[in-house]
Design a protein around this motif. Structure first.
Motif, mmCIF file in Angstrom:
data_model
loop_
_atom_site.group_PDB
_atom_site.id
_atom_site.type_symbol
_atom_site.label_atom_id
_atom_site.label_comp_id
_atom_site.label_asym_id
_atom_site.label_seq_id
_atom_site.Cartn_x
_atom_site.Cartn_y
_atom_site.Cartn_z
ATOM 1 N N LEU A 1 5.542 -4.591 -2.680
ATOM 2 C CA LEU A 1 6.221 -5.885 -2.586
ATOM 3 C C LEU A 1 7.656 -5.849 -3.110
ATOM 4 O O LEU A 1 8.402 -6.800 -2.922
ATOM 5 C CB LEU A 1 5.415 -6.956 -3.325
ATOM 6 C CG LEU A 1 4.040 -7.272 -2.733
ATOM 7 C CD1 LEU A 1 3.297 -8.259 -3.623
ATOM 8 C CD2 LEU A 1 4.146 -7.797 -1.318
ATOM 9 N N SER A 2 8.064 -4.752 -3.735
ATOM 10 C CA SER A 2 9.434 -4.641 -4.263
ATOM 11 C C SER A 2 10.429 -4.179 -3.198
ATOM 12 O O SER A 2 11.565 -3.858 -3.504
ATOM 13 C CB SER A 2 9.470 -3.691 -5.458
ATOM 14 O OG SER A 2 9.252 -2.355 -5.030
ATOM 15 N N ILE A 3 10.028 -4.171 -1.961
ATOM 16 C CA ILE A 3 10.870 -3.730 -0.850
ATOM 17 C C ILE A 3 12.139 -4.575 -0.755
ATOM 18 O O ILE A 3 12.132 -5.769 -1.074
ATOM 19 C CB ILE A 3 10.071 -3.763 0.476
ATOM 20 C CG1 ILE A 3 10.825 -3.091 1.597
ATOM 21 C CG2 ILE A 3 9.686 -5.175 0.839
ATOM 22 C CD1 ILE A 3 9.969 -2.873 2.840
ATOM 23 N N LYS A 4 13.213 -3.937 -0.311
ATOM 24 C CA LYS A 4 14.507 -4.617 -0.176
ATOM 25 C C LYS A 4 15.089 -4.298 1.188
ATOM 26 O O LYS A 4 14.671 -3.357 1.852
ATOM 27 C CB LYS A 4 15.464 -4.147 -1.267
ATOM 28 C CG LYS A 4 15.007 -4.465 -2.678
ATOM 29 C CD LYS A 4 15.881 -3.736 -3.684
ATOM 30 C CE LYS A 4 15.330 -3.792 -5.080
ATOM 31 N NZ LYS A 4 14.186 -2.937 -5.315
ATOM 32 N N TYR B 1 14.093 -0.497 2.265
ATOM 33 C CA TYR B 1 13.955 0.590 1.310
ATOM 34 C C TYR B 1 13.291 0.099 0.028
ATOM 35 O O TYR B 1 13.274 -1.088 -0.288
ATOM 36 C CB TYR B 1 15.322 1.210 0.993
ATOM 37 C CG TYR B 1 16.239 0.282 0.231
ATOM 38 C CD1 TYR B 1 16.325 0.343 -1.159
ATOM 39 C CD2 TYR B 1 17.009 -0.662 0.893
ATOM 40 C CE1 TYR B 1 17.156 -0.521 -1.869
ATOM 41 C CE2 TYR B 1 17.839 -1.524 0.195
ATOM 42 C CZ TYR B 1 17.912 -1.445 -1.172
ATOM 43 O OH TYR B 1 18.727 -2.307 -1.871
ATOM 44 N N TRP B 2 12.718 1.053 -0.697
ATOM 45 C CA TRP B 2 12.174 0.811 -2.026
ATOM 46 C C TRP B 2 13.067 1.473 -3.066
ATOM 47 O O TRP B 2 13.382 0.903 -4.079
ATOM 48 C CB TRP B 2 10.752 1.351 -2.127
ATOM 49 C CG TRP B 2 9.762 0.498 -1.396
ATOM 50 C CD1 TRP B 2 9.025 -0.516 -1.917
ATOM 51 C CD2 TRP B 2 9.427 0.567 -0.015
ATOM 52 N NE1 TRP B 2 8.239 -1.086 -0.947
ATOM 53 C CE2 TRP B 2 8.473 -0.431 0.246
ATOM 54 C CE3 TRP B 2 9.827 1.363 1.044
ATOM 55 C CZ2 TRP B 2 7.915 -0.649 1.488
ATOM 56 C CZ3 TRP B 2 9.280 1.159 2.283
ATOM 57 C CH2 TRP B 2 8.334 0.165 2.496
ATOM 58 N N ASP B 3 13.430 2.700 -2.783
ATOM 59 C CA ASP B 3 14.374 3.437 -3.613
ATOM 60 C C ASP B 3 15.021 4.479 -2.715
ATOM 61 O O ASP B 3 14.748 4.528 -1.509
ATOM 62 C CB ASP B 3 13.694 4.061 -4.840
ATOM 63 C CG ASP B 3 12.507 4.930 -4.486
ATOM 64 O OD1 ASP B 3 12.564 5.657 -3.465
ATOM 65 O OD2 ASP B 3 11.499 4.888 -5.211
ATOM 66 N N LYS B 4 15.852 5.350 -3.268
ATOM 67 C CA LYS B 4 16.588 6.301 -2.424
ATOM 68 C C LYS B 4 15.672 7.295 -1.708
ATOM 69 O O LYS B 4 16.032 7.849 -0.679
ATOM 70 C CB LYS B 4 17.646 7.035 -3.236
ATOM 71 C CG LYS B 4 17.100 7.958 -4.300
ATOM 72 C CD LYS B 4 18.213 8.654 -5.034
ATOM 73 C CE LYS B 4 17.609 9.597 -6.079
ATOM 74 N NZ LYS B 4 18.619 10.375 -6.741
ATOM 75 N N ASN B 5 14.475 7.526 -2.220
ATOM 76 C CA ASN B 5 13.543 8.459 -1.582
ATOM 77 C C ASN B 5 12.604 7.794 -0.581
ATOM 78 O O ASN B 5 11.916 8.484 0.160
ATOM 79 C CB ASN B 5 12.695 9.175 -2.644
ATOM 80 C CG ASN B 5 13.535 10.070 -3.516
ATOM 81 O OD1 ASN B 5 14.483 10.691 -3.047
ATOM 82 N ND2 ASN B 5 13.207 10.119 -4.790
ATOM 83 N N ARG B 6 12.541 6.496 -0.599
ATOM 84 C CA ARG B 6 11.612 5.777 0.280
ATOM 85 C C ARG B 6 12.379 4.723 1.059
ATOM 86 O O ARG B 6 12.517 3.584 0.621
ATOM 87 C CB ARG B 6 10.485 5.146 -0.521
ATOM 88 C CG ARG B 6 9.562 6.182 -1.111
ATOM 89 C CD ARG B 6 8.519 5.542 -1.947
ATOM 90 N NE ARG B 6 9.018 5.464 -3.309
ATOM 91 C CZ ARG B 6 8.262 5.558 -4.384
ATOM 92 N NH1 ARG B 6 6.977 5.692 -4.260
ATOM 93 N NH2 ARG B 6 8.777 5.496 -5.577
ATOM 94 N N LYS B 7 12.839 5.125 2.233
ATOM 95 C CA LYS B 7 13.639 4.254 3.090
ATOM 96 C C LYS B 7 13.124 4.369 4.519
ATOM 97 O O LYS B 7 12.763 5.455 4.960
ATOM 98 C CB LYS B 7 15.104 4.666 3.021
ATOM 99 C CG LYS B 7 16.021 3.790 3.824
ATOM 100 C CD LYS B 7 17.472 4.195 3.618
ATOM 101 C CE LYS B 7 18.380 3.267 4.402
ATOM 102 N NZ LYS B 7 19.790 3.547 4.155
ATOM 103 N N PHE B 8 13.075 3.239 5.208
ATOM 104 C CA PHE B 8 12.654 3.231 6.606
ATOM 105 C C PHE B 8 13.756 2.616 7.448
ATOM 106 O O PHE B 8 14.218 1.517 7.161
ATOM 107 C CB PHE B 8 11.369 2.420 6.797
ATOM 108 C CG PHE B 8 10.131 3.196 6.508
ATOM 109 C CD1 PHE B 8 9.447 3.829 7.530
ATOM 110 C CD2 PHE B 8 9.656 3.309 5.214
ATOM 111 C CE1 PHE B 8 8.303 4.547 7.263
ATOM 112 C CE2 PHE B 8 8.517 4.025 4.938
ATOM 113 C CZ PHE B 8 7.832 4.652 5.962
#
Length: 140
Positions: free
Chosen positions: A59-62, A71-78
Motif C-alpha cells: 500500500l506504500s506505492i507511489k 514505484y515502491w523504492d528504487k529497486n521496485r518500479k513498474f
C-alpha cells in the motif's frame, strides 16, 4: 518502447491499491485497468514477491508524476507499459462477454405407440400441432 507508449498512451494518471494486492489503474487514454499483483509477480524475483506478502509495503506505492510509472523504492518500479500489459480492462471484468451455453442434445428419441399414450398426452400433442400450424401460417 516509445512505439508502445504512443500506441497505448501509457502514462498512469491515478491508481488505487487494495489490501488484496490489486491495483486499479487509470491511464491517460481514459482506460481503467485492474492488475492482480499476486498473479502478476508469482514467478518474479524475491524483491517483488515481498510486495505480495506485506500489505503495508504494497500500500506504500507511489506514482512518478513525470513518467506515470509506479514505484515502491528504487529497486521496485513498474513502468506504465508493463502494468498495462499485466492488467485487465475494468469494463471486461464488470461486464464480461456472455458465455456460449451448450445445450444437451438428445441421444435417442422414444416414440410412444398410440395405445400407450394417455389422454393428456394425446391432447398435448394435438395442441402442439395446432400451435405449430398457427406459427407456420403467421410466418407466411
Amino acid at each position: 518502447m516509445n512505439e508502445m507508449r504512443r500506441r497505448y498512451s501509457m502514462k498512469i494518471i491515478s491508481f488505487y491499491a487494495t489490501k488484496t494486492f490489486k491495483l486499479v489503474l487509470e491511464f491517460e487514454n481514459g482506460k481503467y485497468r485492474v492488475c492482480d499483483f499476486i498473479k502478476s509477480v508469482k514467478s518474479s524475483k524475491d524483491l517483488l514477491k515481498e510486495l505480495t506478502v506485506d500489505v503495508d509495503l504494497f500500500l506504500s506505492i507511489k506514482i512518478d508524476n513525470t513518467s506515470g510509472d509506479l514505484y515502491w523504492d528504487k529497486n521496485r518500479k513498474f513502468s506504465a507499459e508493463t502494468l498495462y500489459e499485466l492488467s485487465m480492462d475494468l469494463d471486461q471484468l464488470i461486464n464480461p462477454p456472455p458465455r456460449k451455453i451448450r445445450l444437451p442434445v438428445a441421444s435417442k428419441t422414444t416414440h410412444l405407440t398410440e395405445a400407450s399414450k394417455s389422454r393428456t398426452t394425446r391432447e398435448l400433442e394435438k395442441s402442439n400441432k395446432e400451435l405449430l400450424e398457427r406459427i407456420r401460417i403467421n410466418k407466411t
